[in-house]
Design a protein around this motif. Structure first.
Motif, short mmCIF file in Angstrom:
data_model
loop_
_atom_site.label_atom_id
_atom_site.label_comp_id
_atom_site.label_asym_id
_atom_site.label_seq_id
_atom_site.Cartn_x
_atom_site.Cartn_y
_atom_site.Cartn_z
N PRO A 288 -13.15 -1.57 33.82
CA PRO A 288 -13.56 -0.35 33.75
C PRO A 288 -14.81 -0.25 32.70
O PRO A 288 -14.81 -1.17 31.74
CB PRO A 288 -12.26 0.24 33.13
N LEU A 289 -15.33 0.70 32.84
CA LEU A 289 -16.49 1.32 31.86
C LEU A 289 -16.36 2.51 31.47
O LEU A 289 -16.27 3.52 32.35
CB LEU A 289 -18.10 1.23 32.41
N GLU A 290 -15.86 2.88 30.25
CA GLU A 290 -15.41 4.21 29.75
C GLU A 290 -16.68 5.04 29.37
O GLU A 290 -17.58 4.70 28.47
CB GLU A 290 -14.60 3.97 28.42
N ALA A 291 -17.06 6.06 29.97
CA ALA A 291 -18.15 6.91 29.95
C ALA A 291 -17.67 8.39 29.41
O ALA A 291 -18.61 9.17 29.28
CB ALA A 291 -18.75 7.15 31.26
N ARG A 292 -16.40 8.49 28.78
CA ARG A 292 -16.16 9.62 28.05
C ARG A 292 -16.26 11.01 29.09
O ARG A 292 -17.09 11.76 28.64
CB ARG A 292 -16.87 9.87 26.74
N GLY A 293 -15.94 11.01 30.16
CA GLY A 293 -15.93 12.19 31.08
C GLY A 293 -17.11 12.12 31.76
O GLY A 293 -17.30 12.99 32.85
N GLY A 294 -17.82 11.06 32.11
CA GLY A 294 -19.06 10.93 32.88
C GLY A 294 -18.63 10.31 34.32
O GLY A 294 -17.72 9.77 34.36
N GLU A 295 -19.52 10.63 35.19
CA GLU A 295 -19.51 9.92 36.67
C GLU A 295 -20.56 9.06 36.82
O GLU A 295 -21.61 9.32 36.44
CB GLU A 295 -19.27 10.85 37.65
N PHE A 296 -20.29 7.92 37.34
CA PHE A 296 -21.30 6.92 37.66
C PHE A 296 -21.80 7.31 39.26
O PHE A 296 -21.07 6.92 40.31
CB PHE A 296 -20.65 5.58 37.66
N ARG A 297 -23.11 7.93 39.21
CA ARG A 297 -23.59 8.30 40.65
C ARG A 297 -25.01 7.88 40.72
O ARG A 297 -25.43 7.95 41.76
CB ARG A 297 -23.66 9.77 40.77
N THR A 298 -25.57 6.98 39.82
CA THR A 298 -26.91 6.65 39.91
C THR A 298 -27.08 5.03 40.30
O THR A 298 -25.71 4.31 39.86
CB THR A 298 -27.74 6.68 38.62
N PRO A 299 -28.08 4.64 40.87
CA PRO A 299 -27.73 3.19 41.24
C PRO A 299 -27.79 2.21 40.07
O PRO A 299 -28.20 2.45 38.96
CB PRO A 299 -29.05 2.78 41.89
N LEU A 300 -27.00 0.96 40.35
CA LEU A 300 -27.11 -0.01 39.41
C LEU A 300 -28.54 -0.66 39.29
O LEU A 300 -29.14 -0.92 40.21
CB LEU A 300 -26.16 -1.08 39.56
N GLN A 301 -28.75 -1.08 38.04
CA GLN A 301 -30.09 -1.96 37.82
C GLN A 301 -29.86 -3.14 37.48
O GLN A 301 -29.15 -3.41 36.46
CB GLN A 301 -30.90 -0.91 37.01
N LEU A 302 -30.32 -4.30 38.14
CA LEU A 302 -30.02 -5.62 37.92
C LEU A 302 -31.48 -6.34 37.46
O LEU A 302 -32.46 -6.18 38.35
CB LEU A 302 -29.63 -6.36 39.02
N ALA A 303 -31.72 -6.81 36.45
CA ALA A 303 -32.83 -7.58 35.87
C ALA A 303 -32.43 -8.72 35.46
O ALA A 303 -31.95 -8.87 34.30
CB ALA A 303 -33.58 -6.53 34.90
N HIS A 304 -32.87 -9.70 36.04
CA HIS A 304 -32.39 -11.42 35.46
C HIS A 304 -30.89 -11.45 35.59
O HIS A 304 -30.01 -11.40 36.45
CB HIS A 304 -33.15 -11.76 34.51
N ASN A 305 -30.56 -11.75 34.39
CA ASN A 305 -28.96 -11.73 33.96
C ASN A 305 -28.61 -10.45 33.25
O ASN A 305 -27.57 -10.59 32.56
CB ASN A 305 -28.94 -12.96 33.16
#
Length: 466
Positions: A288-305
């Motif tokens: 889990p990632l605790e966002a304190r009431g936020g919702e995850f709607r944007t794309p994930l970003q992966l750069a190297h590691n």
């Protein structure tokens, strides 16, 4: 009576003492030339060794304007062809990037809210009805369409069964089974209806991804499929705790390829981050990632590691991926840092619901940029330390984009803002022909815009130093 000599001497002494010090100092100076002299030259302070001179302003020259039949949702560039789509129309069009002339158009079964996957002369689009459409990238010809849904196999089986198979159930068990089959079919139809009728722009949908085994497509409700473009077949990946349930995956996942296996990272709306081994679908991990009431709607970003995830309230997370040894044991992302830049329950979107908090990474400078409606942040990519922050007087309309060392974004006044990405200084404020409804697209020296009434425009960028 005349004053005495002593009284006269004392008066002269007091009179001399009452002279101002300036008068005494002036009488002691020799005569000088009083003609006006030019001021001494002002010395320009030399820049510090760690500072670079400010960037020059940019110039923008309009190239062309064109029209799309609906509100523009996304722009995609490929080999001089601008592809345009929208979450409100199944029509897809391709324009010449140089002239704006229409090259081809294609009608799909449903709108495609996310940009396509560009792979091997194919443009692969995911529809709001969860279909997967492959187009010829040069002509727009439809090559194949598939419905990557687990219920399509169930429906095919029902069609293949004899019509009298369940006509008169002979037992209570058969009646219960038939009722359950009908319930599943109704859930499937309701699913498609909900997908087609959902017009909210703030709901993000996934773009297909290219893996070593084919095309990976994660629907916004959590169904994961592996599509073989050559055989036009769909293989379903059975992943524990995934599938059609009340755990919507709405952001584009990140895919890391390796010689041994491909690893897919996906996050659901509530902040459950999934690590999936595509070679071994039975293996998965979540955290889990605790966002304190936020919702995850944007794309994930992966750069190297490094993997970046941002929530709708400005919470930002950075996780490190150990790529030294690719195995399920140590390939779980490790939290590196997190920042909560906004207030709880705040929503980092423009007035139309377009999310602005997509992280923008400058890998060469190891800087991460993120925008709220009224502020821009620059962070150190590896530590999350604030480098600078810039308040804005007008709400942003688009996420940030990077051109060389310039940050570009449009605000809701219909202005294009250009910032120095190293210092956050505002360099340009230029009026636009419309307020963009889609993220800005940069390609070489050109900037492409899409508007709420289908407006399309292209501008050419040049630096004053050139």
């Amino acid at each position: 009576m005349f004053p005495s000599l002593r009284t006269l001497s004392l008066g002269l002494l007091l009179g001399w003492l009452t002279l101002s010090p300036l008068e005494v100092w002036a009488t002691s100076l020799p005569a000088q030339n009083t003609s006006p002299q030019p001021p001494p030259p002002r010395k320009t302070p030399a820049p510090r060794p760690h500072e670079r001179p400010p960037l020059p302003s940019l110039e923008f020259q309009p190239l062309w304007q064109s029209q799309f039949p609906a509100r523009v949702g996304w722009l995609h560039m490929r080999n001089g062809v601008l592809l345009v789509g929208s979450p409100f129309t199944p029509n897809h069009r391709a324009f010449s990037a140089l002239s704006g002339s229409l090259l081809w158009q294609r009608e799909a079964s449903a709108p495609s809210p996310a940009p396509p996957l560009d792979k091997d002369e194919l443009l692969v689009l995911g529809g709001k009805d969860c279909t997967l459409l492959a187009l010829d990238a040069n002509s727009g010809e439809g090559l194949f369409v598939t419905l990557p849904f687990p219920y399509d196999h169930f429906i095919d089986q029902l069609k293949e069964e004899p019509a009298t198979a369940h006509a008169s159930p002979s037992s209570w068990a058969e009646a219960v089974a038939r009722t359950e089959e009908r319930a599943q079919e109704r859930r499937f139809n309701n699913q498609l209806l909900r997908q087609r009728s959902n017009p909210l722009p703030q709901i993000s949908f996934t773009s297909p991804l290219a893996s070593t085994k084919g095309i990976v497509y994660l629907t916004n409700d959590g169904s994961l499929a592996l599509v073989n473009p050559s055989q036009k077949s769909v293989e379903w990946l059975t992943i524990p705790s995934l599938g059609l349930e009340d755990r919507a995956f709405v952001s584009t996942p990140a895919l890391l390829k390796s010689p041994e296996s491909d690893y897919l990272y996906a996050i659901d709306i509530h902040g459950q981050l999934w690590s999936l081994n595509l070679s071994d679908p039975e293996w998965s991990q979540r955290q889990p990632l605790e966002a304190r009431g936020g919702e995850f709607r944007t794309p994930l970003q992966l750069a190297h590691n490094l993997l970046y995830a941002s929530a709708s309230n400005g919470s930002l997370f950075c996780l490190a991926i150990d790529t030294s040894e690719l195995s399920p044991v140590n390939f779980r992302p490790t939290p590196l840092w997190e920042r909560h830049l906004g207030r709880p329950n705040s929503y980092w979107s423009n007035s139309e619901g377009l999310l602005l908090n997509r992280p923008l990474l400058n890998e060469r400078a190891s800087r991460l940029f993120i925008a709220s409606p009224h502020e821009i942040w620059a962070l150190a990519a590896h530590s999350g330390r604030t480098l600078w922050r810039r308040p804005l007087d007008t709400k942003l309309a688009t996420p940030l984009c990077l051109w060389e060392e310039y940050l570009l974004a449009a605000n809701e006044k219909g202005e294009l803002l250009v910032f120095d990405s190293r210092q956050g200084k505002l360099l340009n404020r230029l009026p636009l022909p419309f307020t963009p409804s889609a993220p800005l697209l940069l390609n070489g020296q050109n900037l492409y815009l899409g508007g709420p009434r289908g407006e399309l425009a292209a501008w050419q960028i040049s630096s004053q130093k050139n």
